[in-house]
Design a protein around this motif. Structure first.
Motif, PDB file in Angstrom:
ATOM      1  N   ILE A 159     -59.018  70.968  10.790  1.00  0.00           N
ATOM      2  CA  ILE A 159     -59.161  69.554  11.121  1.00  0.00           C
ATOM      3  C   ILE A 159     -58.906  68.756   9.856  1.00  0.00           C
ATOM      4  O   ILE A 159     -59.393  69.127   8.774  1.00  0.00           O
ATOM      5  CB  ILE A 159     -60.578  69.250  11.657  1.00  0.00           C
ATOM      6  CG1 ILE A 159     -60.808  69.970  12.992  1.00  0.00           C
ATOM      7  CG2 ILE A 159     -60.802  67.751  11.822  1.00  0.00           C
ATOM      8  CD1 ILE A 159     -62.245  69.926  13.456  1.00  0.00           C
ATOM      9  N   VAL A 160     -58.152  67.674   9.972  1.00  0.00           N
ATOM     10  CA  VAL A 160     -57.837  66.820   8.820  1.00  0.00           C
ATOM     11  C   VAL A 160     -58.636  65.536   8.927  1.00  0.00           C
ATOM     12  O   VAL A 160     -58.697  64.911   9.994  1.00  0.00           O
ATOM     13  CB  VAL A 160     -56.335  66.518   8.764  1.00  0.00           C
ATOM     14  CG1 VAL A 160     -56.024  65.570   7.602  1.00  0.00           C
ATOM     15  CG2 VAL A 160     -55.537  67.809   8.612  1.00  0.00           C
ATOM     16  N   VAL A 161     -59.240  65.142   7.812  1.00  0.00           N
ATOM     17  CA  VAL A 161     -60.088  63.946   7.792  1.00  0.00           C
ATOM     18  C   VAL A 161     -59.620  63.010   6.675  1.00  0.00           C
ATOM     19  O   VAL A 161     -59.449  63.451   5.534  1.00  0.00           O
ATOM     20  CB  VAL A 161     -61.569  64.316   7.554  1.00  0.00           C
ATOM     21  CG1 VAL A 161     -62.438  63.065   7.592  1.00  0.00           C
ATOM     22  CG2 VAL A 161     -62.044  65.336   8.574  1.00  0.00           C
ATOM     23  N   LYS A 162     -59.402  61.750   7.013  1.00  0.00           N
ATOM     24  CA  LYS A 162     -59.103  60.733   6.001  1.00  0.00           C
ATOM     25  C   LYS A 162     -60.414  60.084   5.540  1.00  0.00           C
ATOM     26  O   LYS A 162     -61.418  60.097   6.250  1.00  0.00           O
ATOM     27  CB  LYS A 162     -58.179  59.659   6.587  1.00  0.00           C
ATOM     28  CG  LYS A 162     -56.814  60.174   7.028  1.00  0.00           C
ATOM     29  CD  LYS A 162     -55.958  60.523   5.831  1.00  0.00           C
ATOM     30  CE  LYS A 162     -54.545  60.917   6.217  1.00  0.00           C
ATOM     31  NZ  LYS A 162     -53.742  59.803   6.742  1.00  0.00           N
ATOM     32  N   ARG A 163     -60.385  59.518   4.362  1.00  0.00           N
ATOM     33  CA  ARG A 163     -61.589  58.918   3.789  1.00  0.00           C
ATOM     34  C   ARG A 163     -62.224  57.876   4.719  1.00  0.00           C
ATOM     35  O   ARG A 163     -63.451  57.785   4.833  1.00  0.00           O
ATOM     36  CB  ARG A 163     -61.255  58.272   2.439  1.00  0.00           C
ATOM     37  CG  ARG A 163     -62.466  57.788   1.669  1.00  0.00           C
ATOM     38  CD  ARG A 163     -62.056  57.148   0.349  1.00  0.00           C
ATOM     39  NE  ARG A 163     -61.449  58.099  -0.554  1.00  0.00           N
ATOM     40  CZ  ARG A 163     -62.130  58.927  -1.346  1.00  0.00           C
ATOM     41  NH1 ARG A 163     -63.456  58.916  -1.317  1.00  0.00           N
ATOM     42  NH2 ARG A 163     -61.508  59.761  -2.149  1.00  0.00           N
ATOM     43  N   SER A 164     -61.388  57.123   5.400  1.00  0.00           N
ATOM     44  CA  SER A 164     -61.906  56.061   6.264  1.00  0.00           C
ATOM     45  C   SER A 164     -62.694  56.599   7.458  1.00  0.00           C
ATOM     46  O   SER A 164     -63.449  55.858   8.090  1.00  0.00           O
ATOM     47  CB  SER A 164     -60.746  55.194   6.775  1.00  0.00           C
ATOM     48  OG  SER A 164     -59.805  55.991   7.472  1.00  0.00           O
ATOM     49  N   ASN A 165     -62.522  57.890   7.770  1.00  0.00           N
ATOM     50  CA  ASN A 165     -63.198  58.464   8.934  1.00  0.00           C
ATOM     51  C   ASN A 165     -64.317  59.435   8.569  1.00  0.00           C
ATOM     52  O   ASN A 165     -64.923  60.035   9.459  1.00  0.00           O
ATOM     53  CB  ASN A 165     -62.178  59.202   9.816  1.00  0.00           C
ATOM     54  CG  ASN A 165     -61.175  58.269  10.440  1.00  0.00           C
ATOM     55  OD1 ASN A 165     -61.520  57.160  10.827  1.00  0.00           O
ATOM     56  ND2 ASN A 165     -59.933  58.703  10.525  1.00  0.00           N
ATOM     57  N   VAL A 219     -59.191  68.737   4.284  1.00  0.00           N
ATOM     58  CA  VAL A 219     -58.912  69.706   5.340  1.00  0.00           C
ATOM     59  C   VAL A 219     -60.155  70.564   5.548  1.00  0.00           C
ATOM     60  O   VAL A 219     -60.719  71.093   4.588  1.00  0.00           O
ATOM     61  CB  VAL A 219     -57.711  70.605   4.966  1.00  0.00           C
ATOM     62  CG1 VAL A 219     -57.470  71.651   6.048  1.00  0.00           C
ATOM     63  CG2 VAL A 219     -56.457  69.763   4.761  1.00  0.00           C
ATOM     64  N   ILE A 220     -60.579  70.681   6.804  1.00  0.00           N
ATOM     65  CA  ILE A 220     -61.697  71.567   7.162  1.00  0.00           C
ATOM     66  C   ILE A 220     -61.103  72.714   7.972  1.00  0.00           C
ATOM     67  O   ILE A 220     -60.428  72.476   8.984  1.00  0.00           O
ATOM     68  CB  ILE A 220     -62.764  70.827   7.997  1.00  0.00           C
ATOM     69  CG1 ILE A 220     -63.207  69.544   7.275  1.00  0.00           C
ATOM     70  CG2 ILE A 220     -63.963  71.727   8.266  1.00  0.00           C
ATOM     71  CD1 ILE A 220     -64.008  68.597   8.141  1.00  0.00           C
ATOM     72  N   GLU A 221     -61.314  73.953   7.514  1.00  0.00           N
ATOM     73  CA  GLU A 221     -60.643  75.088   8.125  1.00  0.00           C
ATOM     74  C   GLU A 221     -61.620  76.166   8.569  1.00  0.00           C
ATOM     75  O   GLU A 221     -62.690  76.347   7.971  1.00  0.00           O
ATOM     76  CB  GLU A 221     -59.659  75.722   7.136  1.00  0.00           C
ATOM     77  CG  GLU A 221     -58.416  74.901   6.892  1.00  0.00           C
ATOM     78  CD  GLU A 221     -57.457  75.591   5.949  1.00  0.00           C
ATOM     79  OE1 GLU A 221     -56.309  75.154   5.877  1.00  0.00           O
ATOM     80  OE2 GLU A 221     -57.850  76.567   5.280  1.00  0.00           O
ATOM     81  N   GLU A 222     -61.184  76.894   9.589  1.00  0.00           N
ATOM     82  CA  GLU A 222     -61.950  78.054  10.015  1.00  0.00           C
ATOM     83  C   GLU A 222     -61.925  79.125   8.929  1.00  0.00           C
ATOM     84  O   GLU A 222     -61.029  79.158   8.083  1.00  0.00           O
ATOM     85  CB  GLU A 222     -61.373  78.635  11.307  1.00  0.00           C
ATOM     86  CG  GLU A 222     -59.981  79.239  11.148  1.00  0.00           C
ATOM     87  CD  GLU A 222     -59.482  79.948  12.390  1.00  0.00           C
ATOM     88  OE1 GLU A 222     -60.315  80.478  13.138  1.00  0.00           O
ATOM     89  OE2 GLU A 222     -58.243  79.971  12.594  1.00  0.00           O
ATOM     90  N   ASN A 223     -62.925  79.981   8.947  1.00  0.00           N
ATOM     91  CA  ASN A 223     -62.988  81.102   8.018  1.00  0.00           C
ATOM     92  C   ASN A 223     -62.242  82.284   8.638  1.00  0.00           C
ATOM     93  O   ASN A 223     -62.600  82.757   9.713  1.00  0.00           O
ATOM     94  CB  ASN A 223     -64.452  81.479   7.772  1.00  0.00           C
ATOM     95  CG  ASN A 223     -64.588  82.693   6.866  1.00  0.00           C
ATOM     96  OD1 ASN A 223     -63.907  82.785   5.854  1.00  0.00           O
ATOM     97  ND2 ASN A 223     -65.449  83.622   7.235  1.00  0.00           N
TER      98      ASN A 223
END
Length: 366
Positions: A159-165, A219-223
């Motif tokens: 999952i991709v996260v921008k600073r604003s979110n 970026v938040i990723e699965e292990n």
């Protein structure tokens, strides 16, 4: 034989500044002195370029925790658009002796992301490693993995996260989608800078704040549970892949400290204990990833190999570490290309690409 004049640019403003100093030291020590004359250009953390003397360019050179650039009083600047004498002394605007090729061993932001490569292209200087597009793509884990996925190459779910979110993130929703533990990473960093492995909501919140200190996109990723396999790639249009190696971390994951400071932080199994079929698969996918992401010259492709024999690309590193404990030169050494010869091949590839680029038309009128 006339020696080629090689400019080694190192240091930089990124969080990987000290790694770059170590890499530069190893390249300077190993480069073929009979073929090349070296000019050292150190970029300080404030961004200033210093012309350095080989006898005194580093402080605490043997201590990776304390190593630092010994700033000179001779600042230099680059002049875009010149056909020759692209580097000048800032104080008196006189030209440095013309350099034949640049080895930009500046890891991370503003060195590995296409910024420095674009400047060198504008200055008409051949340089080692991928050009602007390949460098910028590989630096951005989000964009790189989208392209790899589109090419049919396995990558971790993320999952991709921008600073604003970032304040809208739901740990519950993300953990249900990706599982626990998971990794939180700045999208545009290398060497595990700002990377955290998290198992709880509290760790997750801390990791998000940490990652956003280094980038505006996270970026938040699965292990992926699997062996950490790495493969070095070398070449331009027809690249070759090394024998793969394996990283055996002695810590929870292969951190910045394990890579560059603590020699006991990880063991490197070179070659990796793989079947012939697995070796061929790793090499094949490494070259596919290299080409998909528009790489040239060199890159290190990092994989996870699961117990189900499934191969995932974790990262493609366009300016991998060249320290004495770095995987890239070690992989080529076991593959039959010693460190000194490897440096020469990289320089030859840089010159080859520059010559090919020079043959392209720059005007529609003859």
């Amino acid at each position: 034989m006339k020696k080629k004049k090689v400019g080694i640019i190192f240091g930089g403003k990124s969080a990987e500044h000290e790694v770059s100093l170590q890499s530069a030291k190893n390249i300077v020590d190993a480069i073929d002195k009979d073929k090349y004359e070296v000019t050292l250009i150190g970029i300080a953390k404030d961004g200033k370029w210093h012309l350095n003397d080989q006898s005194s360019y580093l402080l605490n050179a043997e201590n990776p925790r304390l190593i630092s650039l010994n700033k000179s009083n001779d600042n230099v600047a680059i002049v875009p658009g010149s056909a020759s004498n692209q580097l000048i002394h800032v104080e008196n605007a006189t030209s440095l002796e013309q350099l034949d090729v640049i080895f930009p061993i500046v890891h991370g932001t503003l060195g590995e992301d296409g910024s420095l490569q674009g400047m060198l292209r504008m200055a008409n200087l051949p340089f080692v490693g991928p050009s602007v597009l390949g460098s910028s793509i590989c630096m951005d884990k989000d964009i790189a993995k989208r392209l790899l996925h589109a090419a049919g190459i396995n990558v971790a779910k993320g999952i991709v996260v921008k600073r604003s979110n970032k304040d809208k993130l739901s740990y519950k929703e993300i953990s249900e989608k990706l599982g626990v533990p998971m990794f939180v990473k700045p999208a545009n960093q290398g060497s595990s800078v700002g990377v955290s492995k998290v198992k709880t909501e509290e760790e997750f919140r801390v990791a998000i704040e940490e990652a956003f200190q280094y980038d505006h996109k996270v970026v938040i990723e699965e292990n992926i549970v699997g062996r950490e396999i790495e493969c070095a790639v070398l070449g331009n249009d027809d690249p070759i892949a090394s024998i793969p190696g394996e990283v055996l971390p002695n810590t929870d994951f292969y951190s910045y400290e394990s890579k560059y400071i603590d020699e006991k932080g990880a063991e490197l199994a070179i070659p990796a204990e793989l079947s012939e079929e697995q070796v061929k698969k790793v090499q094949q996918v490494a070259i596919e990833a290299f080409k998909t992401l528009e790489c040239e010259g060199l890159a290190r492709v990092d994989f996870f190999l699961t117990n189900e024999n499934k191969l995932y690309v974790n990262e493609v590193n366009t300016l991998p570490g060249f320290t004495k404990i770095s995987m890239y030169p070690k992989l080529w050494e076991i593959s039959g290309i010693p460190y000194t010869e490897l440096i020469s091949k990289l320089i030859d590839l840089a010159v080859e690409r520059h010559q090919n680029d020079s043959n392209l038309k720059s005007t529609v009128w003859d």
